[in-house]
Design a protein around this motif. Structure first.
Motif, PDB file in Angstrom:
ATOM      1  N   ILE A  66       0.836  -1.202   0.000  1.00  0.00           N
ATOM      2  CA  ILE A  66       0.000   0.000   0.000  1.00  0.00           C
ATOM      3  C   ILE A  66       0.874   1.257   0.000  1.00  0.00           C
ATOM      4  CG2 ILE A  66      -1.629   1.364   1.380  1.00  0.00           C
ATOM      5  CD1 ILE A  66      -2.890  -1.313   2.250  1.00  0.00           C
ATOM      6  N   ILE A  67       1.844   1.317   0.886  1.00  0.00           N
ATOM      7  CA  ILE A  67       2.723   2.496   0.983  1.00  0.00           C
ATOM      8  C   ILE A  67       3.531   2.670  -0.297  1.00  0.00           C
ATOM      9  CG2 ILE A  67       4.691   3.507   2.200  1.00  0.00           C
ATOM     10  CD1 ILE A  67       2.182   3.686   3.828  1.00  0.00           C
ATOM     11  N   LEU A  68       4.072   1.580  -0.820  1.00  0.00           N
ATOM     12  CA  LEU A  68       4.845   1.656  -2.056  1.00  0.00           C
ATOM     13  C   LEU A  68       3.971   2.124  -3.216  1.00  0.00           C
ATOM     14  CD1 LEU A  68       7.606   1.229  -3.297  1.00  0.00           C
ATOM     15  CD2 LEU A  68       6.963  -1.122  -3.782  1.00  0.00           C
ATOM     16  N   SER A  69       2.761   1.598  -3.327  1.00  0.00           N
ATOM     17  CA  SER A  69       1.833   2.012  -4.391  1.00  0.00           C
ATOM     18  C   SER A  69       1.470   3.486  -4.253  1.00  0.00           C
ATOM     19  CB  SER A  69       0.560   1.169  -4.353  1.00  0.00           C
ATOM     20  OG  SER A  69       0.857  -0.178  -4.576  1.00  0.00           O
ATOM     21  N   MET A  70       1.174   3.923  -3.031  1.00  0.00           N
ATOM     22  CA  MET A  70       0.848   5.336  -2.813  1.00  0.00           C
ATOM     23  C   MET A  70       2.009   6.236  -3.210  1.00  0.00           C
ATOM     24  SD  MET A  70      -1.245   5.375   0.822  1.00  0.00           S
ATOM     25  CE  MET A  70      -0.462   6.888   1.261  1.00  0.00           C
ATOM     26  N   SER A  71       3.203   5.834  -2.867  1.00  0.00           N
ATOM     27  CA  SER A  71       4.381   6.647  -3.182  1.00  0.00           C
ATOM     28  C   SER A  71       4.595   6.763  -4.682  1.00  0.00           C
ATOM     29  CB  SER A  71       5.624   6.045  -2.526  1.00  0.00           C
ATOM     30  OG  SER A  71       5.487   6.041  -1.133  1.00  0.00           O
ATOM     31  N   VAL A  72       4.495   5.643  -5.385  1.00  0.00           N
ATOM     32  CA  VAL A  72       4.692   5.655  -6.837  1.00  0.00           C
ATOM     33  C   VAL A  72       3.586   6.456  -7.525  1.00  0.00           C
ATOM     34  CG1 VAL A  72       4.723   4.203  -8.909  1.00  0.00           C
ATOM     35  CG2 VAL A  72       6.034   3.527  -6.887  1.00  0.00           C
ATOM     36  N   LEU A  73       2.350   6.239  -7.127  1.00  0.00           N
ATOM     37  CA  LEU A  73       1.238   6.985  -7.722  1.00  0.00           C
ATOM     38  C   LEU A  73       1.377   8.488  -7.474  1.00  0.00           C
ATOM     39  CD1 LEU A  73      -1.827   4.685  -7.011  1.00  0.00           C
ATOM     40  CD2 LEU A  73      -0.845   5.261  -9.233  1.00  0.00           C
ATOM     41  N   TRP A  74       1.730   8.860  -6.254  1.00  0.00           N
ATOM     42  CA  TRP A  74       1.898  10.275  -5.943  1.00  0.00           C
ATOM     43  C   TRP A  74       2.987  10.889  -6.826  1.00  0.00           C
ATOM     44  CZ3 TRP A  74      -0.505  13.829  -2.871  1.00  0.00           C
ATOM     45  CH2 TRP A  74       0.155  15.036  -2.686  1.00  0.00           C
ATOM     46  N   TYR A  75       4.112  10.198  -6.929  1.00  0.00           N
ATOM     47  CA  TYR A  75       5.232  10.737  -7.695  1.00  0.00           C
ATOM     48  C   TYR A  75       4.859  10.970  -9.159  1.00  0.00           C
ATOM     49  CZ  TYR A  75       9.875  11.401  -9.574  1.00  0.00           C
ATOM     50  OH  TYR A  75      10.967  11.932 -10.213  1.00  0.00           O
ATOM     51  N   PHE A  76       4.121  10.043  -9.758  1.00  0.00           N
ATOM     52  CA  PHE A  76       3.800  10.171 -11.183  1.00  0.00           C
ATOM     53  C   PHE A  76       2.525  10.954 -11.469  1.00  0.00           C
ATOM     54  CE2 PHE A  76       6.706   6.512 -11.309  1.00  0.00           C
ATOM     55  CZ  PHE A  76       7.619   7.024 -12.215  1.00  0.00           C
ATOM     56  N   LEU A  77       1.570  10.962 -10.561  1.00  0.00           N
ATOM     57  CA  LEU A  77       0.302  11.650 -10.821  1.00  0.00           C
ATOM     58  C   LEU A  77       0.262  13.081 -10.282  1.00  0.00           C
ATOM     59  CD1 LEU A  77      -2.313   8.820 -10.239  1.00  0.00           C
ATOM     60  CD2 LEU A  77      -1.384   9.662 -12.397  1.00  0.00           C
ATOM     61  N   TYR A  78       1.125  13.392  -9.331  1.00  0.00           N
ATOM     62  CA  TYR A  78       1.074  14.736  -8.746  1.00  0.00           C
ATOM     63  C   TYR A  78       1.258  15.847  -9.777  1.00  0.00           C
ATOM     64  CZ  TYR A  78       1.789  18.819  -5.932  1.00  0.00           C
ATOM     65  OH  TYR A  78       1.679  20.079  -5.414  1.00  0.00           O
ATOM     66  N   PRO A  79       2.203  15.779 -10.727  1.00  0.00           N
ATOM     67  CA  PRO A  79       2.334  16.865 -11.707  1.00  0.00           C
ATOM     68  C   PRO A  79       1.048  17.094 -12.510  1.00  0.00           C
ATOM     69  CG  PRO A  79       4.279  15.498 -11.753  1.00  0.00           C
ATOM     70  CD  PRO A  79       3.291  14.793 -10.878  1.00  0.00           C
ATOM     71  N   LEU A  80       0.351  16.028 -12.852  1.00  0.00           N
ATOM     72  CA  LEU A  80      -0.910  16.168 -13.580  1.00  0.00           C
ATOM     73  C   LEU A  80      -1.947  16.870 -12.703  1.00  0.00           C
ATOM     74  CD1 LEU A  80      -2.682  15.497 -16.061  1.00  0.00           C
ATOM     75  CD2 LEU A  80      -3.216  13.337 -14.942  1.00  0.00           C
ATOM     76  N   CYS A  81      -2.063  16.441 -11.456  1.00  0.00           N
ATOM     77  CA  CYS A  81      -3.009  17.073 -10.528  1.00  0.00           C
ATOM     78  C   CYS A  81      -2.641  18.532 -10.286  1.00  0.00           C
ATOM     79  CB  CYS A  81      -3.041  16.314  -9.211  1.00  0.00           C
ATOM     80  SG  CYS A  81      -3.716  14.663  -9.359  1.00  0.00           S
ATOM     81  N   HIS A  82      -1.349  18.810 -10.187  1.00  0.00           N
ATOM     82  CA  HIS A  82      -0.872  20.179  -9.982  1.00  0.00           C
ATOM     83  C   HIS A  82      -1.291  21.068 -11.158  1.00  0.00           C
ATOM     84  CE1 HIS A  82       1.769  23.421  -8.745  1.00  0.00           C
ATOM     85  NE2 HIS A  82       2.369  23.383  -9.908  1.00  0.00           N
TER      86      HIS A  82
END
Length: 184
Positions: A66-82
């Protein structure tokens, strides 16, 4: 050289997004907000795993995924959300007003200054106050300050040759103004 064009909301949004994603402070902020949360999550997970191994002798593998998935998703999806959040905020700001510089614009490269005339009035910018020229996919940005620019859609030019000629004229006038300023 004189240009007449229509500045649209899309041009304004494109400039603000381009500037927000390409300025040095914005890049540093995006880099920090993109990497810090996953690092904190992973460090907290390591502490929790150490405690769990110490007390029960078992590793919480589901939590690890769960933590690893959250970290990877955050890293790759955050620029799009930003970017989407930035667009939303800019559209809200435009809906509240600030449209006086949109619409019909007349831009003239005179001998001593760049003259922009729009619904908000007339603005004359001496060439030595122009900081830089930046071209994106759809516009030419003539920066007259850290956060402000004269926006010229590339569609305002008849062809690539006219765009290149306009840009060269501006660069020559900027160079001449800087040299005159230095000599004085």
């Amino acid at each position: 050289m004189k240009l007449r064009y229509t500045l649209t909301q899309d041009n304004y949004l494109d400039f603000n997004i381009f500037h927000a994603l390409n300025s040095a402070p914005a890049k540093a902020l995006l880099r920090r907000t993109r990497t810090r949360p996953p690092v904190v999550w992973l460090l907290a997970f390591l502490v929790f795993c150490g405690y769990s191994l110490y007390t029960s002798g078992q590793m919480p593998t589901v939590l690890a995924y769960i933590i690893l998935s959250m970290s990877v998703l955050w890293y790759f999806l955050y620029p799009l959300c930003h970017r989407k959040t930035l667009e939303w905020r800019l559209k809200r700001r435009l809906a509240g007003g600030g449209r006086e510089s949109m619409g019909e614009v007349t831009l003239a490269a005179l001998d001593d200054c760049l003259r922009a005339e729009d619904a908000g009035g007339v603005r004359e910018v001496p060439y030595d106050e122009i900081e830089r020229l930046v071209e994106s996919k759809g516009c030419l940005y003539i920066y007259i300050g850290e956060n402000s620019a004269v926006i010229v859609p590339l569609a305002a030019f008849a062809d690539d040759e006219a765009r290149r000629e306009f840009r060269e004229t501006l660069e020559q006038n900027m160079q001449a103004a800087r040299e005159a300023h230095m000599a004085a």
